[in-house]
Scaffold this active site. Sequence first.
Site, PDB file in Angstrom:
ATOM      1  N   ASP A  20      -2.861  -0.880 -10.026  1.00  0.00           N
ATOM      2  CA  ASP A  20      -3.114  -1.942 -11.012  1.00  0.00           C
ATOM      3  C   ASP A  20      -2.925  -3.484 -10.442  1.00  0.00           C
ATOM      4  OD1 ASP A  20      -3.551  -0.121 -13.123  1.00  0.00           O
ATOM      5  OD2 ASP A  20      -1.465   0.293 -12.980  1.00  0.00           O
ATOM      6  N   GLU A 276      -6.869   3.944  -5.924  1.00  0.00           N
ATOM      7  CA  GLU A 276      -8.063   3.227  -5.928  1.00  0.00           C
ATOM      8  C   GLU A 276      -8.055   2.197  -4.509  1.00  0.00           C
ATOM      9  OE1 GLU A 276     -10.255   0.294  -9.157  1.00  0.00           O
ATOM     10  OE2 GLU A 276      -9.818   2.462  -9.867  1.00  0.00           O
TER      11      GLU A 276
HETATM   12  O1  TRH Z   1      -0.318   3.334  -6.379  1.00  0.00           O
HETATM   13  P1  TRH Z   1      -1.797   4.146  -6.572  1.00  0.00           P
HETATM   14  O2  TRH Z   1      -1.631   5.495  -6.901  1.00  0.00           O
HETATM   15  O3  TRH Z   1      -2.380   3.190  -7.976  1.00  0.00           O
HETATM   16  C1  TRH Z   1      -3.278   3.484  -8.701  1.00  0.00           C
HETATM   17  C2  TRH Z   1      -2.377   3.545 -10.371  1.00  0.00           C
HETATM   18  O4  TRH Z   1      -1.977   4.909 -10.463  1.00  0.00           O
HETATM   19  C3  TRH Z   1      -3.212   3.304 -11.377  1.00  0.00           C
HETATM   20  O5  TRH Z   1      -2.795   3.401 -12.564  1.00  0.00           O
HETATM   21  C4  TRH Z   1      -4.550   4.132 -11.221  1.00  0.00           C
HETATM   22  O6  TRH Z   1      -5.507   3.869 -12.202  1.00  0.00           O
HETATM   23  C5  TRH Z   1      -5.273   3.951  -9.837  1.00  0.00           C
HETATM   24  O7  TRH Z   1      -4.280   4.529  -8.928  1.00  0.00           O
HETATM   25  C6  TRH Z   1      -6.293   4.852  -9.682  1.00  0.00           C
HETATM   26  O8  TRH Z   1      -2.803   3.751  -5.660  1.00  0.00           O
HETATM   27  P2  TRH Z   1      -3.833   2.541  -5.001  1.00  0.00           P
HETATM   28  O9  TRH Z   1      -4.769   2.316  -5.964  1.00  0.00           O
HETATM   29  O10 TRH Z   1      -4.202   2.901  -3.750  1.00  0.00           O
HETATM   30  O11 TRH Z   1      -2.808   1.316  -5.181  1.00  0.00           O
HETATM   31  C7  TRH Z   1      -1.801   1.280  -3.947  1.00  0.00           C
HETATM   32  C8  TRH Z   1      -1.500  -0.285  -3.334  1.00  0.00           C
HETATM   33  O12 TRH Z   1      -0.428  -0.208  -2.697  1.00  0.00           O
HETATM   34  C9  TRH Z   1      -2.704  -0.622  -2.567  1.00  0.00           C
HETATM   35  O13 TRH Z   1      -2.839  -2.023  -3.284  1.00  0.00           O
HETATM   36  C10 TRH Z   1      -2.232  -0.894  -1.428  1.00  0.00           C
HETATM   37  C11 TRH Z   1      -0.716  -0.978  -1.737  1.00  0.00           C
HETATM   38  N1  TRH Z   1       0.179  -0.711  -0.365  1.00  0.00           N
HETATM   39  C12 TRH Z   1       0.992  -1.501   0.275  1.00  0.00           C
HETATM   40  O14 TRH Z   1       0.539  -3.086  -0.281  1.00  0.00           O
HETATM   41  N2  TRH Z   1       1.742  -1.103   1.008  1.00  0.00           N
HETATM   42  C13 TRH Z   1       1.981  -0.010   1.349  1.00  0.00           C
HETATM   43  O15 TRH Z   1       2.963   0.351   2.307  1.00  0.00           O
HETATM   44  C14 TRH Z   1       1.169   0.834   0.814  1.00  0.00           C
HETATM   45  C15 TRH Z   1       1.495   2.526   1.176  1.00  0.00           C
HETATM   46  C16 TRH Z   1       0.472   0.520  -0.327  1.00  0.00           C
END
Ligand code: TRH
Length: 380
Positions: A20, A276
Site C-alpha cells: 500500500d 503488487e
Molecule cells: O509487501 P507486499 O506483500 O504488499 C502488498 C500488501 O500486502 C497489500 O495489502 C496487498 O494489497 C498487496 O501486497 C497486493 O508486496 P509488494 O506490493 O511487492 O510491496 C513491497 C514493497 O516493498 C514494494 O514497494 C517494494 C518494496 N521493497 C523495498 O523497498 N525494499 C526491499 O528490500 C524490498 C524487499 C521491497
Amino acid sequence: MSDLKTRWDIFCTVVDNYGDIGVTWRLARQLVAEHSLTVRLWVDDLRAFERMCPEINIHVAQQWQEGVEVCHWPSEWTQAQAADVVIAAFACQLPPAYMDAMAERQQPPLWMNLDYLSAEDWVVGCHGLPSVKYKSVQKFFFFPGFQPGTGGLLRERGLLERRRQFQQDAAAQRQFLDSLGIVRAPGAQLISLFAYENTGLASWLDVLAADDEPTHLLVPEGRILGDVAHWLGVDSLAVGDLNVRQALTVQVLPFVRQDQYDHLLWCCDFNAVRGEDSFVRAQWAGRPMLWHIYQQDEDIHLDKLDAFLALYTKGLSPAAAEAMNGLWRAWSAGQPIGDHWLNARKHWPELQKNAEVWCLEQGLQADLAAALVRFYLNWI
Ligand code: TRH
C-alpha cells in the site's frame, strides 16, 4: 502537462505489508518529479513507510520527503482543505470531515479510487467508470493494468533505459552488489527471494543445493525467512547471515529503499517477488520471475494469477508456457516446486527472451502517473 499547478491528495491506509505504501509513495514522487504537481500523501502508519524510506520521521505529523508533503493521517481529523484531485488508494475510506471539505469546494475535486492491479479482462470495461457519489462529488474507478484501456503500470520516465544501461555495466553491478556485502561466487546464478511464508520453498532449495551449477540466493528480511531458516536447520536468521549448503549459498539482505531494490532485481538472473509493487518491478527488470500472489478470500487470487499467466505466457511455446504455469501455480499454492523449477530450466533462453519482450511491450503503454494526469485533463 508540467505547468499544471493543481494540488493532489493521496490517501493510503497500510492494511498490511508494504504494497500500500510502496505504490502510493512511488506514485506521489513521480507526480511531483515528472508532472510538477503539488502532492500531499496521507499515511496512517509511518512505520512501514520508514522501512523503505529511512529518512521518515515517524513522530511528526507533517514532513517533506523528495518534494512530497507527507502527512500522518490523524485518528481525529481536524479541518483540512480538500485538493483539486483526490486519490483514495485501494478503496480506503476517506475521513468524513475531508469528504465534507470536498463537497464544500466551489469546483468539486476529481475523486478517484486507485484500485488493485489485476490482469482480468473485466478491468478494461470498468476502468474510468463512475463509482459512488458523495453530495456533489463523483468518484471514479481507476484501474492499473496490463492491457490497453486500463490505467497502465507505474513506470518512471527513463526507467527501462536506466535498467538496460545498468545491466550492460558489469562494474556498476559489482559496485552495487559490493555495497550490500554481496560477493557472488564465480559462475553462480543470482536469485532474489521476496515472498510470503511458503511450504513449497524447501523443495526448491533442495534442488538448488543439489544442482551442478552454483546459486547465490539473496533473501531480503521478511516473512519467508522462517522457512529459509527451517530448511537450513538454524534457529533464526538475521541480516548479513551467509549459509552454504552444497551448491547453494543463502544470504540475508537488509530491507533496502525502493531504488536499491530495483537495482537488486536488475542484477539477478531470476526474481521471486510477491504482492503488487515488487511484482511490477520484477517485470521492469526484464528477467524470468516467479510471483507469490497475495492470498484473498474464496481463492479469488487464483483467477488473477491465471489471468496474468494467460497474458504473460502468450508468446511462449506450449511446453515453455506449461512449465511457467506449473511453476507459478504450485508456488502460489504452497506446493513443492522442485520439479517445476527443473522443468522451467529446460526452457531458460525462451523464458529470458519472453521476460524482455514482455517488459518492452508493457513499456509501450502510458505509465500510470501519466494516465492519471491525462484522466484529470480530460475530466476538466
Ligand atoms: O509487501 P507486499 O506483500 O504488499 C502488498 C500488501 O500486502 C497489500 O495489502 C496487498 O494489497 C498487496 O501486497 C497486493 O508486496 P509488494 O506490493 O511487492 O510491496 C513491497 C514493497 O516493498 C514494494 O514497494 C517494494 C518494496 N521493497 C523495498 O523497498 N525494499 C526491499 O528490500 C524490498 C524487499 C521491497
